[in-house]
Design a protein around this motif. Structure first.
Motif, PDB file in Angstrom:
ATOM      1  N   ASN A 174     -10.644   3.238  -0.047  1.00  0.00           N
ATOM      2  CA  ASN A 174      -9.400   2.885  -0.746  1.00  0.00           C
ATOM      3  C   ASN A 174      -8.415   4.049  -0.723  1.00  0.00           C
ATOM      4  OD1 ASN A 174     -10.423   0.355  -1.353  1.00  0.00           O
ATOM      5  ND2 ASN A 174     -11.158   0.959  -3.377  1.00  0.00           N
ATOM      6  N   GLN A 177      -6.901   4.317   2.754  1.00  0.00           N
ATOM      7  CA  GLN A 177      -5.885   3.300   3.004  1.00  0.00           C
ATOM      8  C   GLN A 177      -4.598   3.606   2.236  1.00  0.00           C
ATOM      9  OE1 GLN A 177      -7.996  -0.254   1.872  1.00  0.00           O
ATOM     10  NE2 GLN A 177      -9.011  -0.453   3.867  1.00  0.00           N
ATOM     11  N   GLU A 178      -4.723   4.125   1.023  1.00  0.00           N
ATOM     12  CA  GLU A 178      -3.538   4.509   0.258  1.00  0.00           C
ATOM     13  C   GLU A 178      -2.788   5.640   0.954  1.00  0.00           C
ATOM     14  OE1 GLU A 178      -4.835   5.514  -3.617  1.00  0.00           O
ATOM     15  OE2 GLU A 178      -5.439   3.471  -4.159  1.00  0.00           O
ATOM     16  N   ASP A 180      -2.825   6.323   4.194  1.00  0.00           N
ATOM     17  CA  ASP A 180      -2.184   5.771   5.382  1.00  0.00           C
ATOM     18  C   ASP A 180      -0.883   5.065   5.039  1.00  0.00           C
ATOM     19  OD1 ASP A 180      -4.022   6.753   7.105  1.00  0.00           O
ATOM     20  OD2 ASP A 180      -5.056   4.867   7.490  1.00  0.00           O
ATOM     21  N   THR A 181      -0.891   4.314   3.946  1.00  0.00           N
ATOM     22  CA  THR A 181       0.312   3.595   3.519  1.00  0.00           C
ATOM     23  C   THR A 181       1.440   4.567   3.181  1.00  0.00           C
ATOM     24  OG1 THR A 181      -1.065   1.803   2.636  1.00  0.00           O
ATOM     25  CG2 THR A 181       1.221   1.916   1.883  1.00  0.00           C
ATOM     26  N   LYS A 182       1.098   5.664   2.495  1.00  0.00           N
ATOM     27  CA  LYS A 182       2.109   6.655   2.146  1.00  0.00           C
ATOM     28  C   LYS A 182       2.682   7.319   3.395  1.00  0.00           C
ATOM     29  CE  LYS A 182       0.229   7.766  -2.418  1.00  0.00           C
ATOM     30  NZ  LYS A 182      -0.370   8.822  -3.269  1.00  0.00           N
ATOM     31  N   ILE A 184       2.832   6.048   6.481  1.00  0.00           N
ATOM     32  CA  ILE A 184       3.673   5.083   7.193  1.00  0.00           C
ATOM     33  C   ILE A 184       5.040   4.968   6.525  1.00  0.00           C
ATOM     34  CG2 ILE A 184       3.916   2.636   7.780  1.00  0.00           C
ATOM     35  CD1 ILE A 184       0.887   2.544   8.124  1.00  0.00           C
ATOM     36  N   LEU A 185       5.046   4.951   5.187  1.00  0.00           N
ATOM     37  CA  LEU A 185       6.310   4.883   4.463  1.00  0.00           C
ATOM     38  C   LEU A 185       7.146   6.129   4.693  1.00  0.00           C
ATOM     39  CD1 LEU A 185       8.120   3.408   2.418  1.00  0.00           C
ATOM     40  CD2 LEU A 185       6.816   4.528   0.588  1.00  0.00           C
ATOM     41  N   SER A 188       8.584   6.134   8.258  1.00  0.00           N
ATOM     42  CA  SER A 188       9.586   5.089   8.503  1.00  0.00           C
ATOM     43  C   SER A 188      11.004   5.600   8.278  1.00  0.00           C
ATOM     44  CB  SER A 188       9.311   3.889   7.585  1.00  0.00           C
ATOM     45  OG  SER A 188       9.484   4.246   6.223  1.00  0.00           O
ATOM     46  N   LYS A 251      -0.617   2.455  15.078  1.00  0.00           N
ATOM     47  CA  LYS A 251      -1.063   2.327  13.692  1.00  0.00           C
ATOM     48  C   LYS A 251      -0.008   2.825  12.717  1.00  0.00           C
ATOM     49  CE  LYS A 251      -4.550   4.153  10.515  1.00  0.00           C
ATOM     50  NZ  LYS A 251      -5.760   5.018  10.399  1.00  0.00           N
TER      51      LYS A 251
END
Length: 368
Positions: A174, A177-178, A180-182, A184-185, A188, A251
C-alpha cells in the motif's frame, strides 16, 4: 521620597497597587500556585488575565502575572523576610510554587516509558513498525521472530505484536502504491525530464536503477526522484533492458517528456538505444543488410515476438555518461596505449609518474 522609592523597585509588572476599574473581574479565586494561597488572597483578574491579590500580612494590593508568581515572591522577600523560610517550605511541598500550574516537560524514566509504551492505537503502532522495517531494510519475517516477540511483550506488558508477516506485506505494498501515485502526480507537472539509468550486479543478482532529473520552471531548482530499483532476471541483453526501461517510462507516464537517457558505455545499453531509439532507422537497415549474409533456422514464434516488441518499444535519445567515458579514457585506453607504445619511453615515464602520484594521494585519503 516615597514615589521615588516605588519607581526604583524592579517588578515584572510595573503596577504594584490596584484600584477598581471597569475592566477587572471581581471574584474570589485561588491562585495556580497553592503555596501562595496562605499569604495572598486573590480578588480577581484584570482584562489581560493577570491576578489582583492582597497580601494577608500587610494588606497591600499586588498585581501578579498569570504565568509567574515573581511579583508575589519578590514582595514577600522584601516585606516579610522573616517568614520566607515558611513560604519556601510550602513551595517545596507543593513543588510548583513559582511557575504557572502546568505539566512539567521532562524526559520520562525508563519505567514510565515502559508503562506508557503501546498506549496508542493499533494503526499508529503498525505504521511505526512498517517504517522501522523499511528504513532499516529488516526482513519482513522479523515481526514473527521469537526474540522480537519477547522484546515487544516486555515493553507492552505481555501484549502480542499487533502485526504479522501478511499484514506487513499488505501495508508495504500500500505504501509503495501511494508513493507511485505521488510521483506520477509530481511528474505530471513537469515538461522536460532527463533520465539516468544503470545496471549492476551484487551477490549474483542484477538490478536496474532509474532516476529522473528536472529543473523546476518556477524556482529553477534542480529536482530528482528515484523511479525504480528492480531486479533483472536472466541475461542482460539489449532487448531485455529496452523492455524494462520502456515499461518504467510508461508506468510513470513520462515517455513523451524525456529529453535524453544517460547511461554508461555498456554495450547492452548502447545497442538497446541503437535498435529501439527514435532516430536509428539507418542503423537498423545496416543491421538487416548484414544479417542476410548468414542463414540460420529460427522459430516462427520468436520472429513474431520480436516484431511485436520492436513495434511497441520506442526509447528516447541516448547520451553516454561523460564521467564514465573519461574514466575509461584514463584507465583502459591509457593502459592499452602503454602496451602499444612500449618503445616510447617518454610516454611510459609520464604515465607511471602521473598514476604514481594519484595512487599516493588515494592512499593518503585512507590514512587521514
Amino acid at each position: 521620597v516615597n514615589l521615588n522609592l516605588k519607581m526604583t523597585e524592579p517588578e515584572s509588572i510595573e503596577s504594584t497597587s490596584y484600584e477598581d476599574n471597569d475592566d477587572t473581574t471581581h471574584q474570589c479565586i485561588e491562585l495556580p500556585w497553592p503555596a501562595f494561597n496562605k499569604f495572598f488572597k486573590c480578588k480577581g483578574t484584570d482584562s489581560k488575565g493577570n491576578y489582583i491579590t492582597t497580601c494577608v500580612l500587610c494588606r497591600k494590593s499586588i498585581k501578579s502575572s498569570k504565568t509567574t508568581s515573581y511579583n508575589l515572591k519578590t514582595h514577600f522577600e522584601r516585606k516579610h523576610s522573616s517568614k520566607m523560610n515558611e513560604l519556601k517550605t510550602l513551595i517545596e511541598m507543593d513543588g510548583n510554587g513559582t511557575k504557572m500550574l502546568k505539566p512539567k516537560e521532562t524526559q520520562l524514566t525508563l519505567k514510565d516509558s515502559i508503562n506508557n509504551f503501546g498506549n496508542f492505537g493499533n494503526v499508529s503502532t503498525n505504521s511505526v513498525l512498517i517504517d522501522w522495517i523499511i528504513d532499516g531494510m529488516h526482513p519482513i519475517s522479523e515481526v514473527e521472530r521469537p526474540s522480537f516477540i519477547r522484546l515487544w511483550q516486555t515493553l507492552t506488558k505481555n501484549k502480542k505484536p499487533p502485526i504479522t508477516i501478511k499484514t506487513v506485506n499488505k501495508q508495504i505494498l500500500n505504501k509503495y502504491q501511494e508513493m507511485d501515485t505521488k510521483i506520477i502526480l509530481e511528474l505530471s507537472k513537469v515538461s522536460n525530464i532527463c533520465i539516468a539509468a544503470d545496471l549492476w550486479s551484487a551477490f549474483t543478482r542484477s538490478y536496474l536503477g532509474v532516476s529522473c532529473h528536472w529543473i523546476d520552471e518556477d524556482t529553477l531548482i534542480r529536482k530528482n526522484l528515484a523511479l525504480a530499483c528492480k531486479r533483472v532476471r536472466g541475461s542482460h541483453t539489449f532487448n531485455i533492458l529496452a523492455e524494462e526501461l520502456h515499461n518504467i517510462f510508461m508506468k510513470f507516464k513520462i515517455q513523451n517528456k524525456i529529453t535524453c537517457v544517460v547511461t554508461d558505455n555498456g554495450s547492452n545499453f548502447i545497442k538497446a538505444f541503437r535498435v529501439y531509439g527514435i532516430n536509428d532507422d539507418e542503423d537498423d537497415e545496416n543491421i538487416n543488410e548484414e544479417s542476410t549474409d548468414e542463414i540460420e533456422a529460427v522459430m516462427l514464434t520468436d520472429i513474431l515476438d520480436d516484431i511485436d516488441i520492436t513495434g511497441r518499444i520506442v526509447l528516447p535519445p541516448h547520451r553516454r555518461c561523460a564521467s564514465h567515458t573519461l574514466n575509461l579514457l584514463a584507465s583502459k585506453d591509457a593502459l592499452k596505449s602503454l602496451e602499444k607504445t612500449a618503445h616510447n619511453t617518454v610516454y611510459r615515464k609520464v604515465y607511471r609518474s602521473f598514476f604514481g602520484k594519484c595512487q599516493y594521494l588515494w592512499n593518503k585519503t585512507h590514512q587521514s
